[in-house]
Design a protein around this motif. Structure first.
Motif, PDB file in Angstrom:
ATOM      1  N   VAL A 142      30.155 -41.825  14.099  1.00 49.61           N
ATOM      2  CA  VAL A 142      29.120 -42.771  14.506  1.00 49.61           C
ATOM      3  C   VAL A 142      29.175 -43.064  16.007  1.00 49.61           C
ATOM      4  O   VAL A 142      28.179 -43.468  16.607  1.00 49.61           O
ATOM      5  CB  VAL A 142      29.156 -44.091  13.681  1.00 49.61           C
ATOM      6  N   HIS A 143      30.346 -42.860  16.633  1.00 47.61           N
ATOM      7  CA  HIS A 143      30.426 -43.079  18.075  1.00 47.61           C
ATOM      8  C   HIS A 143      29.949 -41.872  18.886  1.00 47.61           C
ATOM      9  O   HIS A 143      29.380 -42.020  19.955  1.00 47.61           O
ATOM     10  CB  HIS A 143      31.854 -43.428  18.494  1.00 47.61           C
ATOM     11  N   LEU A 145      27.901 -39.290  17.786  1.00 54.18           N
ATOM     12  CA  LEU A 145      26.630 -38.670  17.404  1.00 54.18           C
ATOM     13  C   LEU A 145      25.547 -38.767  18.483  1.00 54.18           C
ATOM     14  O   LEU A 145      25.061 -37.752  18.975  1.00 54.18           O
ATOM     15  CB  LEU A 145      26.136 -39.302  16.099  1.00 54.18           C
ATOM     16  N   GLU A 146      25.209 -39.997  18.877  1.00 48.18           N
ATOM     17  CA  GLU A 146      24.098 -40.149  19.827  1.00 48.18           C
ATOM     18  C   GLU A 146      24.556 -40.029  21.280  1.00 48.18           C
ATOM     19  O   GLU A 146      23.750 -40.069  22.199  1.00 48.18           O
ATOM     20  CB  GLU A 146      23.359 -41.468  19.547  1.00 48.18           C
ATOM     21  N   ARG A 147      25.871 -39.865  21.468  1.00 49.58           N
ATOM     22  CA  ARG A 147      26.381 -39.570  22.802  1.00 49.58           C
ATOM     23  C   ARG A 147      26.207 -38.067  23.086  1.00 49.58           C
ATOM     24  O   ARG A 147      25.876 -37.657  24.182  1.00 49.58           O
ATOM     25  CB  ARG A 147      27.871 -39.938  22.856  1.00 49.58           C
ATOM     26  N   ILE A 151      18.383 -37.556  19.333  1.00 45.16           N
ATOM     27  CA  ILE A 151      17.860 -37.729  17.991  1.00 45.16           C
ATOM     28  C   ILE A 151      16.406 -38.178  18.061  1.00 45.16           C
ATOM     29  O   ILE A 151      16.073 -39.098  18.808  1.00 45.16           O
ATOM     30  CB  ILE A 151      18.704 -38.768  17.214  1.00 45.16           C
TER      31      ILE A 151
ATOM     32  N   MET B   1      30.224 -47.144  21.420  1.00 44.32           N
ATOM     33  CA  MET B   1      29.005 -47.786  20.923  1.00 44.32           C
ATOM     34  C   MET B   1      28.345 -46.928  19.836  1.00 44.32           C
ATOM     35  O   MET B   1      28.326 -45.706  19.949  1.00 44.32           O
ATOM     36  CB  MET B   1      28.030 -47.976  22.087  1.00 44.32           C
ATOM     37  N   ILE B   2      27.826 -47.566  18.847  1.00 45.73           N
ATOM     38  CA  ILE B   2      27.115 -46.838  17.796  1.00 45.73           C
ATOM     39  C   ILE B   2      25.648 -46.719  18.197  1.00 45.73           C
ATOM     40  O   ILE B   2      25.021 -47.703  18.583  1.00 45.73           O
ATOM     41  CB  ILE B   2      27.231 -47.571  16.435  1.00 45.73           C
ATOM     42  N   GLY B   3      25.106 -45.512  18.116  1.00 47.18           N
ATOM     43  CA  GLY B   3      23.718 -45.281  18.515  1.00 47.18           C
ATOM     44  C   GLY B   3      22.729 -45.996  17.601  1.00 47.18           C
ATOM     45  O   GLY B   3      23.044 -46.385  16.483  1.00 47.18           O
ATOM     46  N   LYS B   4      21.518 -46.136  18.116  1.00 44.75           N
ATOM     47  CA  LYS B   4      20.472 -46.925  17.453  1.00 44.75           C
ATOM     48  C   LYS B   4      20.106 -46.380  16.056  1.00 44.75           C
ATOM     49  O   LYS B   4      20.079 -47.114  15.075  1.00 44.75           O
ATOM     50  CB  LYS B   4      19.231 -46.919  18.364  1.00 44.75           C
ATOM     51  N   TYR B   5      19.864 -45.070  15.978  1.00 51.78           N
ATOM     52  CA  TYR B   5      19.420 -44.498  14.705  1.00 51.78           C
ATOM     53  C   TYR B   5      20.556 -44.491  13.683  1.00 51.78           C
ATOM     54  O   TYR B   5      20.354 -44.734  12.495  1.00 51.78           O
ATOM     55  CB  TYR B   5      18.881 -43.079  14.915  1.00 51.78           C
ATOM     56  N   THR B   6      21.775 -44.211  14.177  1.00 52.42           N
ATOM     57  CA  THR B   6      22.946 -44.200  13.306  1.00 52.42           C
ATOM     58  C   THR B   6      23.143 -45.585  12.692  1.00 52.42           C
ATOM     59  O   THR B   6      23.346 -45.731  11.490  1.00 52.42           O
ATOM     60  CB  THR B   6      24.195 -43.823  14.143  1.00 52.42           C
ATOM     61  N   GLU B   7      23.063 -46.603  13.546  1.00 55.53           N
ATOM     62  CA  GLU B   7      23.272 -47.969  13.068  1.00 55.53           C
ATOM     63  C   GLU B   7      22.172 -48.395  12.083  1.00 55.53           C
ATOM     64  O   GLU B   7      22.457 -49.022  11.070  1.00 55.53           O
ATOM     65  CB  GLU B   7      23.335 -48.941  14.261  1.00 55.53           C
TER      66      GLU B   7
END
Lengths: 161, 161
Positions: A142-143, A145-147, A151, B1-7
């Motif tokens: 979860v840390h 993925l969007e780094r 998406i 930080m957890i990304g927006k879509y993941t969260e």
């Protein structure tokens, strides 16, 4: 089905998924319950695997399985354990996974058990997969993925670039 | 930080994250250990929260905390529990989270505990967040992510469309 990128990220911690057999406290099915109580009160795990003399997995045993056997009509009595063995109270037919099991199956099975015993094709005990290790991978997923990835919702048209 | 879509995906199961206080077995710090042993052997959880008379969380107690107190020089003896209360063996200074806690903190804290007590600003016990419920959300996340979203590695140039 788990997507390709998601699975890749989850598997980056994969070598730590399995706690190998030599690092897991186990009991023999023939051990007296007094011995099992001693071991279980010391290891700090609610349940541990039970093996036969050939290292095959035959069940799981927890502290509460033994404490319940000590409950007599007038309270708890340690002597009620006399003559009983691990085989008398262990939980049998427990879900297991093979070493190369699908991550999808592992994640589903861990919803209902705090750990999953891993066995080979002959049911020889190889170790356990714990919720703890899998949750470490989930934190990683979860840390990162969007780094690492961009998406975009599939239903929304892509903006001009 | 957890990304927006993941969260967002993780939070779709959020209403089930917290098992509310009324559905959680608890003990009072003043309960005799004999009573605590009976409750813990029945509930099927390795540890449960300990409250004071105002419903404030004061600790956690596990079956092994009590069984260890029964261990005498010549074996286990139930009578060693006489006169002892939950407060004598409970674990104190346990990590807790507030109701609106960051998902990031929750996921990290669950690596080291099988559940997290949830309290309000006055430390009143509100319920628990379990690894079980969080793993259900993780299953949801990993299955839905690449079904709903297009994922592209950030370092790779976008292909012509």
């Amino acid at each position: 089905m788990i997507g390709k990128y998601t699975e890749e990220l989850l598997r980056e911690n994969q070598e730590n998924f399995i706690v190998p057999a030599e690092n897991v406290a186990t009991l023999l099915y023939s051990h007296p319950l007094e011995h099992a109580l001693l071991i279980l009160s010391k290891v700090g795990y609610a349940k541990i695997p039970v093996l036969d003399t050939e290292d095959r997995l035959v069940g799981l045993i927890g502290l509460s399985d033994i404490v319940n056997k000590m409950m007599g009509l007038t309270g708890f009595d340690y002597r009620l354990l006399e003559g009983l063995t691990v085989a008398d109270v262990m939980e049998v037919n427990v879900p297991t996974v093979l070493h190369k099991e699908d991550l999808e199956d592992i994640l589903h099975l861990l919803v209902d058990g705090s750990f999953l015993p891993v066995v080979d094709e002959d049911n020889i005990f190889e170790g356990i997969i714990t919720r703890k290790e899998v949750l470490k991978s989930v934190n990683h997923l979860v840390h990162e993925l969007e780094r690492r990835y961009t998406i975009e919702p599939k239903s929304v048209p892509l903006k001009n670039k």
